[in-house]
Write a protein that holds these residues in place. Structure first.
Motif, short mmCIF file in Angstrom:
data_model
loop_
_atom_site.label_atom_id
_atom_site.label_comp_id
_atom_site.label_asym_id
_atom_site.label_seq_id
_atom_site.Cartn_x
_atom_site.Cartn_y
_atom_site.Cartn_z
N SER A 4 1.92 -4.38 -2.90
CA SER A 4 2.40 -4.73 -4.24
C SER A 4 2.60 -3.46 -5.04
O SER A 4 2.05 -2.40 -4.72
CB SER A 4 1.38 -5.63 -4.94
N THR A 5 3.38 -3.59 -6.11
CA THR A 5 3.61 -2.44 -6.99
C THR A 5 2.30 -1.93 -7.56
O THR A 5 2.07 -0.71 -7.64
CB THR A 5 4.56 -2.83 -8.13
N SER A 6 1.41 -2.85 -7.92
CA SER A 6 0.13 -2.42 -8.48
C SER A 6 -0.69 -1.65 -7.46
O SER A 6 -1.39 -0.69 -7.81
CB SER A 6 -0.65 -3.64 -8.99
N ASP A 7 -0.61 -2.04 -6.18
CA ASP A 7 -1.33 -1.30 -5.14
C ASP A 7 -0.76 0.11 -4.97
O ASP A 7 -1.51 1.08 -4.78
CB ASP A 7 -1.25 -2.04 -3.80
N ILE A 8 0.58 0.22 -5.03
CA ILE A 8 1.22 1.52 -4.90
C ILE A 8 0.83 2.42 -6.07
O ILE A 8 0.48 3.59 -5.89
CB ILE A 8 2.75 1.36 -4.81
N VAL A 9 0.87 1.85 -7.27
CA VAL A 9 0.50 2.62 -8.45
C VAL A 9 -0.94 3.10 -8.34
O VAL A 9 -1.26 4.26 -8.63
CB VAL A 9 0.69 1.78 -9.74
N ALA A 10 -1.83 2.22 -7.90
CA ALA A 10 -3.24 2.59 -7.75
C ALA A 10 -3.42 3.71 -6.74
O ALA A 10 -4.20 4.64 -6.95
CB ALA A 10 -4.06 1.36 -7.35
N THR A 11 -2.68 3.64 -5.63
CA THR A 11 -2.76 4.68 -4.60
C THR A 11 -2.28 6.02 -5.15
O THR A 11 -2.93 7.06 -4.94
CB THR A 11 -1.91 4.29 -3.37
N LEU A 12 -1.17 6.00 -5.86
CA LEU A 12 -0.62 7.24 -6.42
C LEU A 12 -1.52 7.80 -7.51
O LEU A 12 -1.75 9.01 -7.58
CB LEU A 12 0.79 6.99 -6.96
N GLY A 16 -3.80 11.48 -7.93
CA GLY A 16 -3.60 12.43 -9.03
C GLY A 16 -2.21 12.45 -9.60
O GLY A 16 -1.88 13.36 -10.37
N CYS A 17 -1.36 11.49 -9.25
CA CYS A 17 0.00 11.44 -9.78
C CYS A 17 -0.03 10.94 -11.22
O CYS A 17 -0.40 9.79 -11.48
CB CYS A 17 0.89 10.52 -8.93
N VAL A 18 0.35 11.79 -12.15
CA VAL A 18 0.25 11.46 -13.58
C VAL A 18 1.20 10.33 -13.95
O VAL A 18 0.85 9.45 -14.75
CB VAL A 18 0.54 12.72 -14.42
N PHE A 19 2.39 10.34 -13.40
CA PHE A 19 3.40 9.33 -13.73
C PHE A 19 3.51 8.32 -12.58
O PHE A 19 4.59 8.08 -12.03
CB PHE A 19 4.75 9.99 -14.00
N ALA A 20 2.38 7.73 -12.24
CA ALA A 20 2.31 6.86 -11.06
C ALA A 20 3.26 5.68 -11.15
O ALA A 20 3.88 5.30 -10.14
CB ALA A 20 0.87 6.36 -10.87
N GLU A 21 3.39 5.07 -12.32
CA GLU A 21 4.27 3.90 -12.45
C GLU A 21 5.73 4.27 -12.18
O GLU A 21 6.44 3.56 -11.45
CB GLU A 21 4.13 3.28 -13.85
N ASP A 22 6.16 5.37 -12.78
CA ASP A 22 7.54 5.82 -12.56
C ASP A 22 7.78 6.18 -11.10
O ASP A 22 8.83 5.85 -10.53
CB ASP A 22 7.85 7.02 -13.45
N ALA A 24 6.18 5.07 -8.48
CA ALA A 24 6.17 3.85 -7.67
C ALA A 24 7.53 3.17 -7.69
O ALA A 24 8.02 2.70 -6.66
CB ALA A 24 5.08 2.90 -8.17
N ARG A 25 8.13 3.14 -8.86
CA ARG A 25 9.45 2.52 -8.98
C ARG A 25 10.49 3.30 -8.17
O ARG A 25 11.30 2.71 -7.44
CB ARG A 25 9.86 2.46 -10.45
N LEU A 26 10.47 4.62 -8.28
CA LEU A 26 11.44 5.44 -7.55
C LEU A 26 11.27 5.30 -6.04
O LEU A 26 12.26 5.20 -5.31
CB LEU A 26 11.29 6.90 -7.97
N LEU A 27 10.04 5.30 -5.59
CA LEU A 27 9.79 5.17 -4.16
C LEU A 27 10.21 3.80 -3.65
O LEU A 27 10.81 3.68 -2.56
CB LEU A 27 8.31 5.42 -3.87
N THR A 28 9.93 2.78 -4.41
CA THR A 28 10.29 1.41 -4.01
C THR A 28 11.81 1.27 -3.93
O THR A 28 12.34 0.67 -2.99
CB THR A 28 9.72 0.39 -4.99
N ASP A 29 12.51 1.83 -4.91
CA ASP A 29 13.97 1.75 -4.93
C ASP A 29 14.59 2.53 -3.77
O ASP A 29 15.64 2.15 -3.24
CB ASP A 29 14.52 2.30 -6.25
#
Length: 262
Positions: A4-12, A16-22, A24-29
């Motif tokens: 899930s997106t939330s799992d990806i964000v949590a992993t990132l 230490g990824c500061v902009f994890a949400e952004d 995650a979106r780029l990687l998913t796309d």
């Protein structure tokens, strides 16, 4: 199982990824399927620069191809590109030294009509990348001015250099993404960070057209030294800054008259 997106964000975020949400979106796309997405997330979480995972970087509204091991164009370098674009008239002869992936040269190619565009870098991987990003230009492998055609001497309207300017002692203090995954030759500027930039400035007069401009990226602290070096080389320097980008550019203009041979 698709993460899930939330799992990806949590992993990132845990990596230490500061902009994890952004990110995650780029990687998913970018991922073609779940397996590829998992691999991309794993590589990013392991510390590979996002741009190397995606295969591209955003620069001046363009997607610049960035291969693994190639210097990633910084957002602050957009000031260098913008200032160059202000000075490059249609048909201008433009040279991009230490071009890396060719990001600045690509911005010139996309914006300046009929520009006569040349670029060079000492790193073979960067040269291969730049040739893909700037197919309309001439990209050479070699040290600074050495690989450029001799016919360019005295004809260059805009000479750009995003040369390395990190002092050697400061390399170990850089983020691991840069220190471990980008070529040292693109980062290390010598004892005070200005070894390569001094060489760029010293050679500029020979290549610039009368009234042509040299533009180099530097730091706020290093700028006074480069202003002095440009003045000593017979150029008329000034500074351009962007506090939002934390960017500093030295712009130096050649005299309107052709240099008299000694």
């Amino acid at each position: 199982m698709v993460a899930s997106t939330s799992d990806i964000v949590a992993t990132l975020r845990a990596a230490g990824c500061v902009f994890a949400e952004d990110e995650a979106r780029l990687l998913t796309d970018a991922a073609g399927d779940a397996d590829q997405l998992a691999d991309m997330v794993a590589r990013r979480a392991a510390g590979l620069p996002l741009e190397h995972v995606l295969g591209w970087a955003s620069f001046c509204g363009l997607r610049i191809a960035v291969d693994p091991g190639v210097f990633v164009p910084r957002r602050r370098t957009e000031l260098l590109a913008w200032q160059a674009l202000k000075l490059a008239e249609p048909g201008a002869v433009v040279v991009d030294l230490c071009c890396g992936s060719g990001a600045v040269a690509a911005a010139v190619a996309a914006t300046v009509p009929d520009a006569e565009l040349y670029a060079a870098d000492v790193d073979p991987a960067a040269v291969r990348c730049a040739r893909r990003n700037v197919p309309s230009g001439h990209v050479y492998e070699g040290d600074l001015y050495a690989p450029l055609p001799a016919a360019l001497r005295g004809r260059v309207d805009v000479l750009i250099a995003n040369a390395p300017y990190v002092p050697t002692r400061a390399i170990d203090l850089m983020p691991p993404e840069a220190r471990l995954h980008e070529p040292r030759v693109a980062l290390d500027g010598g004892a005070d960070g200005l070894d390569v930039l001094r060489r760029v400035i010293d050679g500029a007069r020979e290549w610039l057209a009368p009234g042509g401009h040299l533009l180099v990226e530097t730091s706020e602290a290093q700028a006074p030294v480069l202003l002095g070096a440009a003045g000593f080389a017979g150029l008329r320097p000034r500074l351009a800054r962007d506090t939002g980008l934390t960017a500093t550019i030295v712009i130096a203009r050649a005299p309107q008259t052709t240099r008299t041979p000694s």
